[in-house]
Design a protein around this motif. Structure first.
Motif, short mmCIF file in Angstrom:
data_model
loop_
_atom_site.label_atom_id
_atom_site.label_comp_id
_atom_site.label_asym_id
_atom_site.label_seq_id
_atom_site.Cartn_x
_atom_site.Cartn_y
_atom_site.Cartn_z
N UNK A 193 8.38 15.54 -17.77
CA UNK A 193 7.73 16.71 -17.88
C UNK A 193 6.82 16.79 -18.92
N UNK A 194 7.04 15.91 -19.93
CA UNK A 194 6.32 16.39 -21.34
C UNK A 194 5.31 15.35 -21.41
N UNK A 195 4.67 14.41 -20.46
CA UNK A 195 3.38 13.73 -20.57
C UNK A 195 2.50 14.52 -20.91
N UNK A 196 1.21 13.84 -21.47
CA UNK A 196 0.09 14.46 -21.75
C UNK A 196 -0.77 15.35 -20.63
N UNK A 239 8.55 17.41 -4.93
CA UNK A 239 9.39 17.36 -6.39
C UNK A 239 8.98 18.61 -7.28
N UNK A 240 9.69 19.53 -7.69
CA UNK A 240 9.13 20.52 -8.62
C UNK A 240 9.90 20.62 -9.90
N UNK A 241 9.21 20.95 -10.98
CA UNK A 241 9.75 21.46 -12.40
C UNK A 241 10.87 22.09 -12.35
N UNK A 280 4.32 22.86 -14.86
CA UNK A 280 4.51 21.55 -14.90
C UNK A 280 4.02 20.72 -13.85
N UNK A 281 4.48 19.41 -13.62
CA UNK A 281 4.03 18.64 -12.73
C UNK A 281 5.10 18.74 -11.34
N UNK A 297 -0.72 19.37 -11.22
CA UNK A 297 0.19 19.91 -12.51
C UNK A 297 -0.19 21.49 -12.47
N UNK A 298 0.92 22.26 -12.32
CA UNK A 298 0.27 23.83 -12.75
C UNK A 298 0.58 23.98 -14.02
#
Length: 927
Positions: free
Chosen positions: A385-388, A597-599, A641-642, A706-707
């Motif tokens: 979840x932390x990718x740029x 698939x959700x954050x 998140x993504x 990405x939200x």
């Protein structure tokens, strides 16, 4: 002519596609539109015949082909829709009743459904018999065989979206100009999906024209220039993050490094085709500790595959994360794409930009312009979840794709991401294209507990079937073998597979079995039994068509939205779309499921995947029923998140192949009863041939989005969906039966809205936009107006039926129905489509149109005794012979008739008559 090598051009991304004709729809161009009003279409389809004969036979049949392309371009580029009706269509009928008021009150006159600047002239005709139209008892309108045939010499100036083939049409409908005035009350696609706005109002808001851009000018030469390009083997640079964040660390101990290495090795060993050029580059901090290229750009063959796989094993993970540095090295260093144009970068990272020094710390934004200028596509793969956060924008700006890999998922998702880049390799015929039949990730795996599943080999596939099982364990070394059993549909051991496999680091945990012969048709069963606990097992089944010359059933899955970065605080409609086809024909009646698939939540607890049942029912996100495109809005955002999407398709005995292609047709100049006008709200004509598919399964990855904002999960900002299939299905002496697909609480979700608000009025305009909420000229339907039914909301996606007392409406008077839905938070849906109610006192249908232009052929000639033989021949403006009858019918303006008393041009009486508007002009040529 010679062809240049393709740089960034691919068939998948083409905006105009020249492809074979479909027999049900002929050669008519069409544009596929899955977006909302104002959003660009997917592509426009042309046939080779249309392109080659655009100025000859195509123009004779369809009308001005240059204007037809303007019509299609407006849909493709600017997201407008047709402004005409379809014969017998429930939502967009060919005819409607126009109400006027005079001394006797409301008068309703039947009119053709075209948005034109002035009233279009022409005749109505039963296209199958050539005779008088008959009406449909349920709607009071002419039935599906009744076409309106406009006169060629109409003087209408607009609209290109209504009658582009007419010479007089030069403009789009406009809200402001009296000369090209828009009619928001007409039951057209454009009025429904654009809420009554004119086509020019929508077009002028596009970036092409907004803020005064591209003001009108005279272009002396509009001759297009064509450049012919040919496909060439793709060039890939895999840009891999080797920063320390990829390594396992407490408390999760997730090993993204191993996931990256195994997916890259599997892609190189099994998927990249021979001749493709591939380079491998790593990045971490600003200054590389050595040559960042672990393998220079090289054509793939058996030897280089093994060398690349070995090179990946040498990667050293340490340091921080300079993503722009990796992109720079891939573009500008020796060994990569230096001094070239085109190519594909596959960028994999798990971190946010973070360098040990600001000097030379290039970001994604620093490199984006150069990547775009060099016409390089970027496929981005975000691990965790932390990718740029700039990854998604980089993909969309370069025409690439973006994927998100959740740490809790099995290897299937990252493998799908690598496989998604394969679309940028040169295309092959569909018969030689692999299709994913089945894919499933199982995690975790318990020793002794068998993994069971099924997949179907249907009649369209079965050649080169490959079953791949990928096993994940600590360090990729299994202590015990597992058993793999594939049971053939006939349960014959000679056709089945029963093996043991023990994973090792050398084969990166991948077992593959390829059937050398055609795989048996039917339902296969697999059973995988582990002897130890494993992190995960992933199974994937692929196949080619049963014969090279046949086309397999295939599916595509994607997210239909204007951007891959979403702000849920604004009015966002994000639809998940799957297209299921066999060649160019839509597959209908399939069961299509999307998994999103959700954050995780604020405490880091993962949400289970959101399951959406996609529909091809012409309501909600789906615009055309039975066109093989299945869709549904996604509205269950759980946080910033993504999100990632994949689609699963299953067919059964109720699934079939529709004999026609999808999409919209421009209104034809010469309607053909063997090729019905398509597609209004339903792509399946009543007499269509549907071929059963039997059982089949397919799977496809849909990418990610990405939200960008924090989501208040407890706050409902999303309204119910717009009802687009409000329909009068029956009219009796007691009741008017009305049906619609129930909207959900949020768009077209499965849950229930709080309230339905249904109103009627004498005109559509009183129910359009803000007028719906006024009470002066429309009336609310209440429970007192109903019999044997109620206004109680039902689950979204189900069919709601109400019965309105016939006494609510006067006889022989037109009424329009429309509705909104409301949720418990007070959010209202847009106004629905309009449904017409017209209760006839008798079965007569008024078909009053403006007097058509033309000359009567109720003529008589006497040749006399001297030259008793006589003959008359008539030819239209295209020199085609026109039949001449003794009845009182019309000869079109521009027609010439020759009367010859002896049938010979040099003797006897010879008279030429030319039809000018409504008048015969007579010339005596010989006497």
């Amino acid at each position: 002519p010679s062809a240049e090598p393709a740089v960034a051009e691919t068939a998948e991304d083409a905006e105009f596609v020249v492809n074979t004709v479909n027999p049900a729809y002929g050669h008519n161009p069409y544009t596929v539109q899955n977006g909302e009003c104002g959003e660009a279409g997917d592509f426009t389809h042309l046939t080779p015949w249309f392109v080659v004969n655009h100025d000859t036979t195509a123009q004779d049949a369809l009308g001005r082909t240059d204007k037809i392309l303007v019509h299609e371009w407006a849909k493709l580029r600017w997201g407008v829709f047709e402004e005409y009706g379809y014969p017998g269509d429930e939502k967009f009928p060919m005819f409607y009743y126009k109400s006027t008021w005079g001394p006797n009150g409301q008068e309703d006159v039947l009119k053709p459904n075209f948005c034109t600047s002035i009233e279009v002239t022409g005749t109505s005709q039963d296209i199958s018999t050539g005779g008088v139209c008959t009406d449909d008892a349920a709607t009071g309108l002419p039935n599906e065989k009744c076409y309106f045939l406009p006169d060629k010499d109409n003087q209408v100036a607009s609209s290109y979206m209504a009658l582009p083939f007419l010479d007089s049409v030069t403009d789009f409908c406009d809200d402001d100009s009296e000369d090209t005035i828009h009619h928001a009350e007409l039951p057209t696609k454009h009025n429904l999906y654009c809420d009554g706005k004119s086509t020019w109002a929508v077009i002028s808001e596009n970036e092409d024209f907004a803020n005064g851009a591209n003001e009108a000018t005279e272009i002396p030469d509009t001759t297009p220039e064509f450049i012919i390009v040919k496909p060439q083997n793709a060039r890939y640079v895999v840009v891999m993050d080797v920063s320390a964040s990829m390594l396992p660390k407490p408390p999760t101990m997730i090993d993204r490094a191993i996931s990256l290495q195994d997916a890259a090795k599997r892609w190189l060993k099994y998927e990249v085709t021979d001749g493709t050029e591939v380079a491998l580059v790593t990045f971490s901090d600003v200054e590389p500790s050595g040559n960042p290229f672990i393998y220079d750009l090289t054509k793939v063959d058996d030897q280089s595959r093994e060398e690349m796989v070995a090179a990946i094993d040498t990667m050293d993970f340490r340091g921080q994360t300079c993503i722009g540095c990796g992109l720079d090295w891939a573009l500008n260093w020796n060994g990569g794409l230096k001094d070239t144009v085109g190519g594909v970068l596959i960028l994999i990272t798990d971190g946010v930009q973070k360098c040990s020094t600001n000097n030379g710390c290039l970001s994604i934004g620093d490199m984006t312009d150069e990547i775009v200028d060099r016409q390089v596509r970027v496929v981005t793969i975000a691990l965790g979840p932390d990718a740029d956060p700039e990854l998604e924008q980089l993909a969309i700006k370069t025409g690439g794709k973006s994927y998100f890999i959740d740490d809790s998922s099995g290897p299937g998702n990252i493998n799908d991401a690598f496989s998604g880049s394969q679309t940028y390799q040169p295309g092959d015929v569909l018969g030689n294209t692999n299709t994913v039949v089945h894919q499933k990730d199982i995690t975790p795996v318990i020793a002794g507990e068998a993994v069971l599943g099924i997949y179907d080999i249907d009649a369209s596939i079965g050649r080169d079937v490959t079953v791949q099982v990928e096993v994940k364990s600590r360090n990729n070394n299994c202590a015990q073998p597992l058993s793999i059993t594939l049971v053939s549909p006939d349960q014959d051991p000679n056709h089945s597979v029963d093996v043991t496999y023990q994973c090792t680091a050398a084969d990166f945990g991948v077992f593959r079995h390829q059937f050398t012969d055609l795989a048996a048709e039917g339902r296969w069963i697999y059973k995988i039994t582990p002897q130890e606990d494993l992190d995960s097992i992933s199974i994937k089944v692929e196949s080619k068509s049963r014969e090279e010359s046949t086309e397999p059933i295939m599916t595509k899955c994607w997210i239909a939205t204007g951007s891959q970065e979403i702000d849920t605080n604004v009015n966002v409609k994000l639809a998940v779309v799957a297209q299921v086809t066999q060649g160019t024909k839509p597959v209908i009646g399939a069961n299509v499921i999307a998994e999103v698939e959700r954050p995780a939540d604020a405490d880091g607890n993962p949400y289970p995947p959101m399951v959406l049942e996609l529909a091809d029912n012409g309501s909600g996100a789906d615009k055309i029923k039975n066109d093989g495109t299945y869709s549904r809005y996604f509205a269950k955002f759980t946080g910033k998140g993504r999100y990632s999407v994949k689609c699963q398709v299953a067919g059964d005995e109720s699934t079939g192949v529709n004999g026609g292609f999808t999409g919209d047709r421009v209104y034809p100049q010469v309607p053909d009863p063997h090729s019905p006008l398509c597609c209004g709200s339903n792509a399946l004509s009543p007499d269509a041939t549907v071929t059963k598919t039997g059982n089949f399964t397919r799977q496809a990855a849909g990418g990610g989005f990405q939200v960008m904002n924090e989501v208040e999960v407890g706050v409902d900002k999303i309204p119910p969906g717009q009802v687009t299939d409000l329909t009068v299905v029956d009219i009796t002496i007691d009741a008017i039966t009305v049906e619609f697909t129930a909207p959900g609480n949020d768009l077209d979700s499965n849950d229930t809205a709080a309230e339905y608000i249904i109103k009627y009025s004498s005109t559509s305009g009183n129910l359009t936009g803000g007028n719906f909420d006024l009470t002066d000229f429309n009336t609310l339907i209440t429970k007192e107006n109903l019999i044997d039914s109620s206004l109680e909301p039902v689950n979204g996606g189900s069919i709601k039926q109400i019965k309105i007392k016939s006494a609510t409406f006067d006889l022989d008077r037109k009424y329009m129905l429309a509705m909104k839905a409301k949720d418990e938070a007070g959010n209202y849906s847009p106004v629905s489509n309009k449904a017409q109610v017209y209760i006839h006192q008798d079965s007569a249908v008024s078909t009053t149109f403006p007097p058509p232009i033309g000359c009567s052929d109720n003529l008589s000639f006497t040749s006399g005794d001297t030259f008793p033989e006589s003959h008359i021949s008539c030819y239209d403006s295209n020199s085609k012979e026109v039949p001449f009858s003794s009845g009182d019918t019309l000869i079109s303006s521009g027609t010439s008739c020759i009367f010859m008393a002896t049938g010979h041009i040099t003797e006897g009486l010879v008279i030429e008559m030319y039809c000018s508007d409504n008048t015969w002009v007579v010339s005596i040529m010989h006497s």
